[in-house]
Design a protein around this motif. Structure first.
Motif: not given
Length: 433
Positions: A99-109, A341-344
């Motif tokens: 959830s944090a990954y998805r939220r972060g990608r949304r807020t970075r436009n 894959t493994r995310p950073d």
């Protein structure tokens, strides 16, 4: 040991000595390694007398105890003990991370779909994935045991505390609330879980605890659970019939707040137990009991506190004549992941994983035995394997991880099934772990 006939029908369990004799005389073969199951080559269910076994389940948030026993005239005899270690905390952590990954990608436009809300409905009986995991793994293990033994009935704790006994039971009369730690099982078990088995006034642990009225009855206090706390003997004697504001003025507000607050996560735990009972009762005749009755049975039969002995003491019984000495611990590890894959830390891919999970006929998590004849790693190593494309494997045993074992020394014992197995002795030493 679990026994099957030559057609795979479960028979009455036998002792390890009996199983060794059958294997030595080549009358049986190994059907399953862990748990250990043998299959007879010269007998069918029609030729054998099967009395059947029963299964006791003691569900918990982190560990669930499962006991297989025979019951006759109120007497129980333990046949097998299993401790199931859940991974609900890991599941919750992974979901929060995703959830944090998805939220972060949304807020970075970035080029990512917009958030969608209020577009999903939850079916009746929905549980969070971390809680549903607890129900599913417990149910699947009871089903496994039913494939290897003739299960006739299941006993399970449906509630941790009998709320009817808490609210409608008789009031605490005289010195009843001053009895030892094992008195008043339903009320006391609730308070022990609520206050963490510690005195609310001084914080003492590992001592005898009494039930104390925050507002003394001599000054209008009642016997409701919201007016009861745990107190060590010295604090209980010093407080006497004084109000908490007079006895502990600095901590009075916090004590009153804790006393009135309900047991944290009690609703979630009870809903999980209810779902577990429904899942089991749909397949086998299932009898229910409360955690207070389990504790009363266990202490009445002079058994120590462990998850598996609690499972052996669930429900109605007169006595326990025998308990197993060795407990199989099955830790939920999962079956890997489909991600390549493994995310950073920002949620973007940082490396690629192999497309195939098997190399040279082995997959990570398989139970293997490696017999190395010479070198620094000489010896027999039994445990879970981590495979590599180079053919140099790592094997994790109970003593640690042995790295760099060539695949030609490795032999498969059992395919990975999502669990890591260890054994531990039954008794107080196991309960302290």
């Amino acid at each position: 040991m679990f026994v099957l006939d030559k057609h795979g029908t479960p028979l009455q369990p036998c002792t390890p000595a009996r199983a060794r004799k059958l294997l030595t005389k080549e009358r049986a073969v190994v059907h399953h390694h862990t748990p250990f199951v043998i299959r007879l080559k010269d007998r069918t269910a029609a030729d054998s007398e099967t009395d059947g076994v029963e299964v006791g389940v003691d569900p918990g948030s982190k560990h669930t105890g499962i006991a297989v026993f025979t019951a006759q005239a109120g007497q129980r005899r333990g046949r097998y003990a299993l401790q199931l270690d859940h991974r609900g905390a890991t599941i919750r952590k992974k979901l929060e991370q995703r959830s944090a990954y998805r939220r972060g990608r949304r807020t970075r436009n970035l080029r990512y779909r917009a958030p969608r809300f209020l577009n999903r409905s939850r079916p009746d009986g929905w549980l969070a994935p971390s809680l549903r995991h607890r129900v599913d793994t417990t149910t699947s293990w009871v089903a496994r045991l039913a494939r290897w033994s003739p299960v006739r009935a299941v006993h399970v704790e449906r509630v941790a505390f009998d709320t009817h006994a808490l609210s409608a039971g008789k009031p605490l009369e005289g010195a009843e609330y001053q009895n030892g730690t094992l008195h008043g099982y339903e009320v006391r078990e609730y308070l022990l879980a609520k206050f963490g088995r510690a005195c609310v006034y001084c914080g003492a642990t590992n001592v005898a605890l009494n039930i104390d009225h925050v507002q003394p009855r001599s000054r209008g206090g009642g016997d409701r659970v919201s007016n009861l706390v745990l107190a060590c003997v010295p604090c209980n004697e010093r407080k006497s019939n004084r109000p908490v504001e007079e006895f502990a003025p600095k901590r009075a507000a916090d004590i009153l707040k804790r006393a009135k607050a309900p047991l944290r996560d009690a609703a979630a735990v009870n809903s999980t137990r209810w779902s577990l009972w429904q899942a089991l009762d749909a397949v086998w005749p299932t009898h229910t009991a409360s955690g207070g009755r389990t504790k009363w049975n266990r202490t009445r039969t002079a058994l120590p506190k462990t998850h598996t002995l609690d499972a052996l003491a669930v429900g109605k019984l007169d006595c326990i004549t025998e308990a197993v000495r060795l407990v199989l611990v099955a830790g939920c590890t999962g079956r890997g992941t489909h991600a390549r894959t493994r995310p950073d830390k920002h949620g973007f891919p940082r490396l690629r994983l192999p497309r195939h999970k098997q190399f040279f006929g082995y997959a990570t998590g398989d139970l293997v035995r490696a017999v190395v004849p010479t070198g620094k790693k000489a010896g027999t190593h039994t445990g879970r394997v981590a495979v590599r494309a180079t053919g140099s494997f790592n094997i994790t045993t109970r003593h640690g991880t042995v790295q760099g074992i060539n695949r030609k020394y490795v032999r498969l014992l059992q395919r990975a099934d999502g669990y890591a197995y260890t054994t531990q002795p039954e008794g107080p030493s196991a309960a302290a772990r």
